[in-house]
Write a protein that holds these residues in place. Structure first.
Motif, PDB file in Angstrom:
ATOM      1  N   GLY A 189       0.780  -1.252   0.046  1.00  9.37           N
ATOM      2  CA  GLY A 189       0.019   0.046   0.003  1.00  9.37           C
ATOM      3  C   GLY A 189       0.772   1.180   0.179  1.00  9.37           C
ATOM      4  N   GLY A 190       0.346   2.235   0.409  1.00 12.63           N
ATOM      5  CA  GLY A 190       1.180   3.517   0.705  1.00 12.63           C
ATOM      6  C   GLY A 190       0.207   4.639   1.249  1.00 12.63           C
ATOM      7  N   ILE A 191       1.034   5.990   1.148  1.00 12.99           N
ATOM      8  CA  ILE A 191       0.312   7.168   2.071  1.00 12.99           C
ATOM      9  C   ILE A 191       0.379   8.195   0.927  1.00 12.99           C
ATOM     10  CG2 ILE A 191       0.650   6.203   4.383  1.00 12.99           C
ATOM     11  CD1 ILE A 191       3.029   8.150   4.411  1.00 12.99           C
ATOM     12  N   ILE A 192      -0.488   9.036   1.157  1.00 14.33           N
ATOM     13  CA  ILE A 192      -0.302  10.311   0.448  1.00 14.33           C
ATOM     14  C   ILE A 192       0.096  11.526   1.222  1.00 14.33           C
ATOM     15  CG2 ILE A 192      -1.834  11.812  -1.019  1.00 14.33           C
ATOM     16  CD1 ILE A 192      -3.873   9.656  -1.471  1.00 14.33           C
ATOM     17  N   LEU A 193       0.994  11.945   0.619  1.00 20.14           N
ATOM     18  CA  LEU A 193       1.775  13.216   1.257  1.00 20.14           C
ATOM     19  C   LEU A 193       1.312  14.417   0.716  1.00 20.14           C
ATOM     20  CD1 LEU A 193       5.009  11.596   1.836  1.00 20.14           C
ATOM     21  CD2 LEU A 193       3.360  11.700   3.526  1.00 20.14           C
ATOM     22  N   VAL A 194       0.098  15.111   1.228  1.00 23.86           N
ATOM     23  CA  VAL A 194      -0.674  16.084   0.441  1.00 23.86           C
ATOM     24  C   VAL A 194       0.175  17.111   0.429  1.00 23.86           C
ATOM     25  CG1 VAL A 194      -2.463  17.625   0.544  1.00 23.86           C
ATOM     26  CG2 VAL A 194      -3.076  15.202   1.155  1.00 23.86           C
ATOM     27  N   ASP A 195       1.042  17.700   1.363  1.00 20.36           N
ATOM     28  CA  ASP A 195       1.899  18.977   1.473  1.00 20.36           C
ATOM     29  C   ASP A 195       3.061  18.712   0.429  1.00 20.36           C
ATOM     30  OD1 ASP A 195       0.083  20.030   3.260  1.00 20.36           O
ATOM     31  OD2 ASP A 195       1.240  19.672   5.026  1.00 20.36           O
ATOM     32  N   ASP A 196       3.475  17.633   0.437  1.00 24.56           N
ATOM     33  CA  ASP A 196       4.768  17.376  -0.597  1.00 24.56           C
ATOM     34  C   ASP A 196       4.242  17.053  -1.934  1.00 24.56           C
ATOM     35  OD1 ASP A 196       6.793  17.715   1.549  1.00 24.56           O
ATOM     36  OD2 ASP A 196       6.151  15.781   2.316  1.00 24.56           O
ATOM     37  N   GLY A 197       2.728  16.803  -2.165  1.00 25.30           N
ATOM     38  CA  GLY A 197       2.429  16.275  -3.575  1.00 25.30           C
ATOM     39  C   GLY A 197       2.953  14.978  -3.882  1.00 25.30           C
ATOM     40  N   LEU A 198       3.354  14.185  -3.125  1.00 27.35           N
ATOM     41  CA  LEU A 198       3.770  12.807  -3.378  1.00 27.35           C
ATOM     42  C   LEU A 198       2.931  11.526  -2.827  1.00 27.35           C
ATOM     43  CD1 LEU A 198       7.554  13.546  -2.458  1.00 27.35           C
ATOM     44  CD2 LEU A 198       6.510  13.249  -4.916  1.00 27.35           C
ATOM     45  N   VAL A 199       3.183  10.541  -3.220  1.00 25.49           N
ATOM     46  CA  VAL A 199       2.485   9.437  -2.690  1.00 25.49           C
ATOM     47  C   VAL A 199       3.735   8.313  -2.366  1.00 25.49           C
ATOM     48  CG1 VAL A 199       1.122   7.163  -3.079  1.00 25.49           C
ATOM     49  CG2 VAL A 199       0.474   9.401  -4.179  1.00 25.49           C
ATOM     50  N   LYS A 209      -6.681   8.047  -2.871  1.00 24.98           N
ATOM     51  CA  LYS A 209      -6.706   6.736  -1.836  1.00 24.98           C
ATOM     52  C   LYS A 209      -5.545   5.634  -2.557  1.00 24.98           C
ATOM     53  CE  LYS A 209     -10.223   3.023  -1.717  1.00 24.98           C
ATOM     54  NZ  LYS A 209     -11.422   2.711  -2.434  1.00 24.98           N
ATOM     55  N   VAL A 210      -5.027   5.042  -1.507  1.00 19.64           N
ATOM     56  CA  VAL A 210      -4.115   4.060  -2.047  1.00 19.64           C
ATOM     57  C   VAL A 210      -4.564   2.588  -1.502  1.00 19.64           C
ATOM     58  CG1 VAL A 210      -1.463   3.194  -1.951  1.00 19.64           C
ATOM     59  CG2 VAL A 210      -2.252   5.681  -1.901  1.00 19.64           C
ATOM     60  N   THR A 211      -4.629   1.718  -2.258  1.00 18.76           N
ATOM     61  CA  THR A 211      -5.129   0.284  -1.967  1.00 18.76           C
ATOM     62  C   THR A 211      -4.020  -0.481  -2.614  1.00 18.76           C
ATOM     63  OG1 THR A 211      -6.619   0.286  -3.890  1.00 18.76           O
ATOM     64  CG2 THR A 211      -7.693   0.997  -1.913  1.00 18.76           C
ATOM     65  N   GLU A 212      -4.421  -1.707  -3.468  1.00 12.23           N
ATOM     66  CA  GLU A 212      -3.569  -2.141  -4.195  1.00 12.23           C
ATOM     67  C   GLU A 212      -2.803  -1.401  -5.329  1.00 12.23           C
ATOM     68  OE1 GLU A 212      -7.054  -3.701  -4.172  1.00 12.23           O
ATOM     69  OE2 GLU A 212      -6.508  -4.349  -1.961  1.00 12.23           O
ATOM     70  N   THR A 213      -3.519  -0.340  -5.583  1.00 10.72           N
ATOM     71  CA  THR A 213      -3.097   0.754  -6.395  1.00 10.72           C
ATOM     72  C   THR A 213      -3.185   2.236  -5.888  1.00 10.72           C
ATOM     73  OG1 THR A 213      -5.319   0.874  -7.539  1.00 10.72           O
ATOM     74  CG2 THR A 213      -3.767  -0.772  -8.475  1.00 10.72           C
ATOM     75  N   ILE A 214      -2.788   3.044  -6.538  1.00 11.43           N
ATOM     76  CA  ILE A 214      -3.134   4.369  -6.238  1.00 11.43           C
ATOM     77  C   ILE A 214      -4.104   5.047  -7.242  1.00 11.43           C
ATOM     78  CG2 ILE A 214      -1.596   6.605  -6.441  1.00 11.43           C
ATOM     79  CD1 ILE A 214       1.085   5.157  -6.741  1.00 11.43           C
ATOM     80  N   ASP A 215      -5.015   5.357  -6.447  1.00 12.07           N
ATOM     81  CA  ASP A 215      -6.287   5.593  -7.165  1.00 12.07           C
ATOM     82  C   ASP A 215      -6.777   6.899  -7.388  1.00 12.07           C
ATOM     83  OD1 ASP A 215      -6.491   2.821  -7.048  1.00 12.07           O
ATOM     84  OD2 ASP A 215      -7.826   2.916  -5.260  1.00 12.07           O
ATOM     85  N   CYS A 216      -7.018   7.168  -8.403  1.00  7.73           N
ATOM     86  CA  CYS A 216      -7.612   8.914  -8.720  1.00  7.73           C
ATOM     87  C   CYS A 216      -9.185   8.735  -8.811  1.00  7.73           C
ATOM     88  CB  CYS A 216      -6.983   9.381 -10.163  1.00  7.73           C
ATOM     89  SG  CYS A 216      -7.659  11.005 -10.374  1.00  7.73           S
ATOM     90  N   LEU A 217      -9.759   9.134  -8.245  1.00  8.02           N
ATOM     91  CA  LEU A 217     -11.240   9.020  -8.298  1.00  8.02           C
ATOM     92  C   LEU A 217     -12.115  10.057  -9.080  1.00  8.02           C
ATOM     93  CD1 LEU A 217     -12.032   8.209  -4.222  1.00  8.02           C
ATOM     94  CD2 LEU A 217     -11.633   6.723  -6.266  1.00  8.02           C
ATOM     95  N   CYS A 218     -11.464  11.110  -9.537  1.00  7.45           N
ATOM     96  CA  CYS A 218     -11.963  12.032 -10.674  1.00  7.45           C
ATOM     97  C   CYS A 218     -12.459  11.305 -11.752  1.00  7.45           C
ATOM     98  CB  CYS A 218     -10.935  12.891 -10.973  1.00  7.45           C
ATOM     99  SG  CYS A 218     -10.634  14.120  -9.794  1.00  7.45           S
ATOM    100  N   HIS A 219     -11.461  10.130 -12.630  1.00  5.75           N
ATOM    101  CA  HIS A 219     -12.177   9.404 -13.468  1.00  5.75           C
ATOM    102  C   HIS A 219     -11.558   8.140 -13.533  1.00  5.75           C
ATOM    103  CE1 HIS A 219     -11.556  13.685 -15.046  1.00  5.75           C
ATOM    104  NE2 HIS A 219     -12.942  13.407 -15.209  1.00  5.75           N
ATOM    105  N   ARG A 220     -11.285   7.704 -12.480  1.00  5.79           N
ATOM    106  CA  ARG A 220     -11.050   6.199 -11.777  1.00  5.79           C
ATOM    107  C   ARG A 220      -9.846   5.714 -12.419  1.00  5.79           C
ATOM    108  NH1 ARG A 220     -14.375   6.546  -7.900  1.00  5.79           N
ATOM    109  NH2 ARG A 220     -16.473   6.504  -8.650  1.00  5.79           N
ATOM    110  N   SER A 221      -8.813   6.485 -12.746  1.00  6.41           N
ATOM    111  CA  SER A 221      -7.522   5.879 -13.155  1.00  6.41           C
ATOM    112  C   SER A 221      -6.754   5.180 -11.960  1.00  6.41           C
ATOM    113  CB  SER A 221      -6.552   6.937 -13.772  1.00  6.41           C
ATOM    114  OG  SER A 221      -6.992   7.772 -14.781  1.00  6.41           O
ATOM    115  N   LYS A 222      -6.267   4.276 -12.379  1.00  2.00           N
ATOM    116  CA  LYS A 222      -5.409   3.421 -11.260  1.00  2.00           C
ATOM    117  C   LYS A 222      -3.726   3.291 -11.824  1.00  2.00           C
ATOM    118  CE  LYS A 222      -9.312   0.945  -9.718  1.00  2.00           C
ATOM    119  NZ  LYS A 222      -9.460   1.359  -8.156  1.00  2.00           N
ATOM    120  N   PHE A 223      -3.019   3.437 -10.572  1.00  5.21           N
ATOM    121  CA  PHE A 223      -1.362   3.426 -10.919  1.00  5.21           C
ATOM    122  C   PHE A 223      -0.848   2.569 -10.138  1.00  5.21           C
ATOM    123  CE2 PHE A 223      -3.145   7.641 -11.854  1.00  5.21           C
ATOM    124  CZ  PHE A 223      -2.613   8.047 -13.008  1.00  5.21           C
TER     125      PHE A 223
END
Length: 127
Positions: free
Chosen positions: A47-57, A82-96
């Motif tokens: 998994g992972g964490i989102i660091l909003v202030d740094d603009g990083l995952v 969101k970070v699950t088994e992927t890094i998720d963008c909920l705007c248009h459902r892209s997963k990385f």
């Protein structure tokens, strides 16, 4: 007059971030080399964490391997949320991918830009 120029300068990056093509850019600069981002204990394996202030995952795709990617989706510049088994963008459902930032599904076709990190003791730092 300066206020107008400042407003114009702010508007242009926002317009670029809302473009229809891949390559969105939040304008957030990655922290300089040697910056402590987080501790290894805060980043779950697989998994992972989102660091909003740094603009990083920051991710840990497998035990002891740490990666960092821009938190700005390459599709239209939304922030991943969101970070699950992927890094998720909920705007248009892209997963990385957690391991290389490559798009796994959704409309994004470009990977999330990577920031190289190292482990220094219990800290994940920029290289």
């Amino acid at each position: 007059m300066l206020g107008g120029a400042a407003a114009l300068g702010v508007g242009l990056p926002l317009l670029a971030a809302c473009g229809s093509d891949d390559g969105g850019d939040s304008g957030v600069q990655a922290p300089g080399a040697g910056t402590v981002l987080t501790t290894t204990a805060e980043v779950p394996v697989g998994g992972g964490i989102i660091l909003v202030d740094d603009g990083l995952v920051v991710t840990q795709p497998e035990e002891g391997t740490f990666k960092a990617f821009s938190s700005t989706c390459t599709h239209q510049g939304c922030e991943v949320t969101k970070v699950t088994e992927t890094i998720d963008c909920l705007c248009h459902r892209s997963k990385f991918s957690l391991s290389d930032g490559s798009p796994q599904s959704g409309p994004a076709t470009s990977p999330l830009p990577e920031t190289i990190v190292t482990v220094d003791g219990d800290n994940v730092t920029t290289a």
